[in-house]
Design a protein around this motif. Structure first.
Motif, PDB file in Angstrom:
ATOM      1  N   LEU A 193      -5.763  -1.512   0.213  1.00  0.00           N
ATOM      2  CA  LEU A 193      -5.850  -0.087   0.536  1.00  0.00           C
ATOM      3  C   LEU A 193      -7.283   0.276   0.909  1.00  0.00           C
ATOM      4  CD1 LEU A 193      -4.349   2.839  -1.462  1.00  0.00           C
ATOM      5  CD2 LEU A 193      -6.824   2.726  -1.223  1.00  0.00           C
ATOM      6  N   VAL A 194      -7.440   1.229   1.811  1.00  0.00           N
ATOM      7  CA  VAL A 194      -8.751   1.805   2.108  1.00  0.00           C
ATOM      8  C   VAL A 194      -8.698   3.304   1.838  1.00  0.00           C
ATOM      9  CG1 VAL A 194      -9.388   0.056   3.804  1.00  0.00           C
ATOM     10  CG2 VAL A 194      -8.234   2.125   4.569  1.00  0.00           C
ATOM     11  N   PHE A 195      -9.837   3.843   1.437  1.00  0.00           N
ATOM     12  CA  PHE A 195      -9.948   5.283   1.181  1.00  0.00           C
ATOM     13  C   PHE A 195     -11.331   5.741   1.612  1.00  0.00           C
ATOM     14  CE2 PHE A 195     -11.704   3.278  -2.580  1.00  0.00           C
ATOM     15  CZ  PHE A 195     -12.765   4.095  -2.957  1.00  0.00           C
ATOM     16  N   ALA A 196     -11.516   7.039   1.675  1.00  0.00           N
ATOM     17  CA  ALA A 196     -12.821   7.617   2.018  1.00  0.00           C
ATOM     18  C   ALA A 196     -13.391   8.310   0.793  1.00  0.00           C
ATOM     19  CB  ALA A 196     -12.679   8.607   3.159  1.00  0.00           C
ATOM     20  N   ASN A 197     -14.673   8.077   0.506  1.00  0.00           N
ATOM     21  CA  ASN A 197     -15.313   8.760  -0.617  1.00  0.00           C
ATOM     22  C   ASN A 197     -15.803  10.143  -0.191  1.00  0.00           C
ATOM     23  OD1 ASN A 197     -17.737   8.385   0.762  1.00  0.00           O
ATOM     24  ND2 ASN A 197     -18.440   6.713  -0.538  1.00  0.00           N
ATOM     25  N   SER A 198     -16.491  10.822  -1.078  1.00  0.00           N
ATOM     26  CA  SER A 198     -16.925  12.197  -0.815  1.00  0.00           C
ATOM     27  C   SER A 198     -17.918  12.293   0.336  1.00  0.00           C
ATOM     28  CB  SER A 198     -17.541  12.798  -2.083  1.00  0.00           C
ATOM     29  OG  SER A 198     -18.650  12.022  -2.521  1.00  0.00           O
ATOM     30  N   LYS A 199     -18.571  11.177   0.694  1.00  0.00           N
ATOM     31  CA  LYS A 199     -19.512  11.158   1.816  1.00  0.00           C
ATOM     32  C   LYS A 199     -18.828  10.806   3.140  1.00  0.00           C
ATOM     33  CE  LYS A 199     -23.349   9.644  -1.139  1.00  0.00           C
ATOM     34  NZ  LYS A 199     -24.346   8.557  -1.359  1.00  0.00           N
ATOM     35  N   GLY A 200     -17.519  10.529   3.079  1.00  0.00           N
ATOM     36  CA  GLY A 200     -16.807  10.112   4.283  1.00  0.00           C
ATOM     37  C   GLY A 200     -16.913   8.634   4.560  1.00  0.00           C
ATOM     38  N   GLU A 201     -17.493   7.880   3.629  1.00  0.00           N
ATOM     39  CA  GLU A 201     -17.593   6.426   3.791  1.00  0.00           C
ATOM     40  C   GLU A 201     -16.240   5.794   3.486  1.00  0.00           C
ATOM     41  OE1 GLU A 201     -22.240   5.932   2.323  1.00  0.00           O
ATOM     42  OE2 GLU A 201     -20.607   5.942   0.844  1.00  0.00           O
ATOM     43  N   ILE A 202     -15.837   4.836   4.300  1.00  0.00           N
ATOM     44  CA  ILE A 202     -14.534   4.191   4.134  1.00  0.00           C
ATOM     45  C   ILE A 202     -14.709   2.891   3.345  1.00  0.00           C
ATOM     46  CG2 ILE A 202     -12.584   3.140   5.336  1.00  0.00           C
ATOM     47  CD1 ILE A 202     -13.082   5.178   7.590  1.00  0.00           C
ATOM     48  N   ILE A 203     -13.960   2.774   2.262  1.00  0.00           N
ATOM     49  CA  ILE A 203     -14.124   1.681   1.300  1.00  0.00           C
ATOM     50  C   ILE A 203     -12.767   1.036   1.053  1.00  0.00           C
ATOM     51  CG2 ILE A 203     -14.881   1.123  -1.043  1.00  0.00           C
ATOM     52  CD1 ILE A 203     -16.471   3.796  -0.977  1.00  0.00           C
ATOM     53  N   ASP A 204     -12.769  -0.262   0.869  1.00  0.00           N
ATOM     54  CA  ASP A 204     -11.514  -0.932   0.526  1.00  0.00           C
ATOM     55  C   ASP A 204     -11.415  -1.108  -0.981  1.00  0.00           C
ATOM     56  OD1 ASP A 204     -13.615  -3.069   0.894  1.00  0.00           O
ATOM     57  OD2 ASP A 204     -11.991  -4.314   0.108  1.00  0.00           O
ATOM     58  N   TYR A 205     -10.169  -1.152  -1.480  1.00  0.00           N
ATOM     59  CA  TYR A 205      -9.925  -1.294  -2.917  1.00  0.00           C
ATOM     60  C   TYR A 205      -8.855  -2.360  -3.127  1.00  0.00           C
ATOM     61  CZ  TYR A 205      -8.319  -0.163  -7.636  1.00  0.00           C
ATOM     62  OH  TYR A 205      -7.955  -0.240  -8.956  1.00  0.00           O
ATOM     63  N   GLU A 206      -9.271  -3.499  -3.652  1.00  0.00           N
ATOM     64  CA  GLU A 206      -8.363  -4.627  -3.824  1.00  0.00           C
ATOM     65  C   GLU A 206      -7.350  -4.423  -4.944  1.00  0.00           C
ATOM     66  OE1 GLU A 206     -10.637  -8.170  -4.274  1.00  0.00           O
ATOM     67  OE2 GLU A 206     -11.317  -8.187  -2.179  1.00  0.00           O
ATOM     68  N   GLY A 207      -7.554  -3.396  -5.759  1.00  0.00           N
ATOM     69  CA  GLY A 207      -6.605  -3.136  -6.838  1.00  0.00           C
ATOM     70  C   GLY A 207      -5.253  -2.668  -6.366  1.00  0.00           C
ATOM     71  N   LEU A 208      -5.184  -2.187  -5.128  1.00  0.00           N
ATOM     72  CA  LEU A 208      -3.919  -1.756  -4.541  1.00  0.00           C
ATOM     73  C   LEU A 208      -3.789  -2.321  -3.133  1.00  0.00           C
ATOM     74  CD1 LEU A 208      -3.730   2.028  -5.562  1.00  0.00           C
ATOM     75  CD2 LEU A 208      -2.352   0.154  -6.482  1.00  0.00           C
ATOM     76  N   GLU A 209      -2.595  -2.718  -2.770  1.00  0.00           N
ATOM     77  CA  GLU A 209      -2.326  -3.154  -1.401  1.00  0.00           C
ATOM     78  C   GLU A 209      -2.181  -1.943  -0.488  1.00  0.00           C
ATOM     79  OE1 GLU A 209       1.129  -5.599  -1.232  1.00  0.00           O
ATOM     80  OE2 GLU A 209       0.481  -6.898  -2.872  1.00  0.00           O
ATOM     81  N   MET A 210      -2.415  -2.171   0.767  1.00  0.00           N
ATOM     82  CA  MET A 210      -2.142  -1.180   1.803  1.00  0.00           C
ATOM     83  C   MET A 210      -0.654  -0.849   1.806  1.00  0.00           C
ATOM     84  SD  MET A 210      -2.399  -2.042   5.848  1.00  0.00           S
ATOM     85  CE  MET A 210      -1.735  -0.970   7.132  1.00  0.00           C
ATOM     86  N   ALA A 211      -0.327   0.413   1.993  1.00  0.00           N
ATOM     87  CA  ALA A 211       1.062   0.854   2.132  1.00  0.00           C
ATOM     88  C   ALA A 211       1.248   1.533   3.476  1.00  0.00           C
ATOM     89  CB  ALA A 211       1.438   1.813   1.002  1.00  0.00           C
ATOM     90  N   GLY A 212       2.484   1.611   3.919  1.00  0.00           N
ATOM     91  CA  GLY A 212       2.829   2.362   5.114  1.00  0.00           C
ATOM     92  C   GLY A 212       3.844   3.430   4.766  1.00  0.00           C
ATOM     93  N   SER A 213       3.901   4.468   5.582  1.00  0.00           N
ATOM     94  CA  SER A 213       4.850   5.554   5.360  1.00  0.00           C
ATOM     95  C   SER A 213       5.892   5.575   6.466  1.00  0.00           C
ATOM     96  CB  SER A 213       4.127   6.898   5.320  1.00  0.00           C
ATOM     97  OG  SER A 213       5.052   7.965   5.224  1.00  0.00           O
ATOM     98  N   SER A 214       7.132   5.674   6.054  1.00  0.00           N
ATOM     99  CA  SER A 214       8.259   5.839   6.977  1.00  0.00           C
ATOM    100  C   SER A 214       8.877   7.196   6.675  1.00  0.00           C
ATOM    101  CB  SER A 214       9.278   4.707   6.767  1.00  0.00           C
ATOM    102  OG  SER A 214      10.444   4.905   7.548  1.00  0.00           O
TER     103      SER A 214
END
Length: 426
Positions: free
Chosen positions: A9-30
């Motif tokens: 999974l990737v997310f953005a912090n309060s500064k708008g920096e994009i960071i990956d987090y190995e604790g969760l896999e990427m998901a998709g939405s249908s």
């Protein structure tokens, strides 16, 4: 370089920096249903794509062990709750398999008129849930040299100071970096011919005109109707000299070109009186079959029919048509096919809606009855949740999955072609 580990999974912090987090896999939405991604559903982030931070939306990932969706509601590295979901807006010629997975918070703003594809991090690079839907390079970002564009655009604007349409396209090229306008000034492939400042629909996702207080349109609409001579000054040299030449009425910077049918008819007749080369195309909501009949007789080679759904009610709720219905859209396709001309469907793709069983059945019925030649797999540029609410999406069965949906269409309609762009027919 082969993809190995499951994407994180990737997310953005309060500064708008994009960071990956190995604790969760990427998901998709249908359409709001969260899914784990399979290897065949992933490609590296295409060159020229952009990453968007989604305000008021928390990222959703997949628990590695259970495979279940999980909400990430704070920064796992510092405990801050100020994080946001991230999505990809892909370069042209790519189609989404899943939308970005997130949970919208109270009072979250409406998302601007872009497409929001699921994105993650894998093997040292960003990946998206998508596939390349057209091998044509006409809008590939690495095919545009800005210095060359600036030079050739400036020269043409200076040469044709009294042609309002050329001046308008100069703004599209230099201000909005419109790929079609850039290709016109580079003298290649498909050139735009916007003609109509007005429209007979109030599309919820219109990119050139939105009501005050809504999400802003992404570009300015043309404010005049070009003359036949202005259109010919662009179209004839382009048709004569450009490689795989196409000229297209109906652009993102205008309303509905069929409302200017007399101008289009006169222009097409004179184009064909001066050259037999290239393809004359019309991008349209297909609302006036009688006008299309006249244009086909004048020499129109192809049309691209914009369509969010093959179901009447869902079409009406999105297009909000004025004095036409989905019946006229179908008639327009039939008119062009009676003339032996090429028909594409500009079929807006939103995972979970497009591949729902009911929508699939309605599309198959239309394909069987109307016999279009090509489906252009264009991503829906709109806040996904707002779209689903607007059309009243309430599925009775799980979605097929975009790749499975495409496979079924290819099996059932072997003569049907798929792509992203208007084809050059001559």
């Amino acid at each position: 370089m082969a993809l190995t580990q499951r994407p994180s999974l990737v997310f953005a912090n309060s500064k708008g920096e994009i960071i990956d987090y190995e604790g969760l896999e990427m998901a998709g939405s249908s359409a709001g249903e969260f899914r784990r991604l399979e290897p065949e559903e992933l490609i590296p982030l295409p060159v020229g794509s952009e990453l968007f931070v989604l305000p008021g939306r928390l990222p959703v990932g997949i628990e590695p062990e259970s495979g279940e969706p999980a909400l990430l509601d704070e920064n796992p590295y510092d405990g801050s709750s100020e994080i946001s979901a991230v999505a990809a807006f892909m370069a042209p010629a790519h189609t989404a398999v899943y939308s970005a997975a997130y949970q919208t918070q109270e009072n979250a703003p409406l998302l601007p008129l872009f497409a929001y594809t699921a994105v993650g991090w894998q093997d040292g690079r960003f990946v998206v849930a998508a596939f390349r839907s057209d091998s044509d390079i006409r809008q590939d970002p690495n095919g545009f040299n800005q210095k060359q564009i600036d030079k050739k655009t400036a020269a043409k604007l200076k040469k044709y100071p009294h042609n309002r349409l050329i001046q308008h396209l100069g703004k599209c090229c230099l201000t909005y970096a419109c790929p079609a306008a850039r290709n016109y000034f580079l003298g290649r492939w498909e050139a735009p011919l916007p003609t109509s400042p007005c429209c007979n629909a109030g599309c919820v996702g219109c990119i050139s005109q939105q009501p005050s207080g809504c999400c802003p349109s992404t570009q300015d609409r043309i404010h005049f109707v070009p003359s036949t001579s202005e259109l010919l000054e662009i179209a004839v040299p382009h048709l004569e000299t450009a490689e795989r030449a196409v000229v297209s009425f109906g652009q993102g910077c205008e309303g509905e070109p069929l409302l200017q049918a007399p101008t289009l008819e006169s222009s097409i007749r004179q184009m064909r009186a001066q050259t037999s080369k290239g393809t004359i195309n019309l991008n349209t909501n297909a609302s006036i079959p009688a006008a299309v009949d006249r244009l086909a007789q004048a020499g129109l080679d192809s049309i691209r029919v914009s369509m969010n759904s093959a179901r009447t009610e869902f079409h009406r709720r999105y297009y909000r048509p004025k004095n036409f219905s989905f019946a006229e859209v179908r008639q327009t396709i039939e008119v062009m096919k009676r003339h032996g001309r090429h028909v594409s469907l500009n079929y807006f793709i939103l995972p979970g809606f497009t591949d729902s069983p009911d929508e699939f059945a309605a599309l198959c019925e239309l394909l069987e009855a109307c016999q279009p030649d090509l489906i252009q797999l264009r991503n829906l540029n709109m806040d996904p949740e707002h779209y689903l609410k607007t059309v009243g999406h309430a599925p009775s069965q799980p979605a097929l999955g975009i790749l499975r949906w495409l496979e079924l269409l290819k099996t059932q309609f072997p003569r049907l072609k798929f792509g992203y762009f208007n084809p050059a027919l001559r």
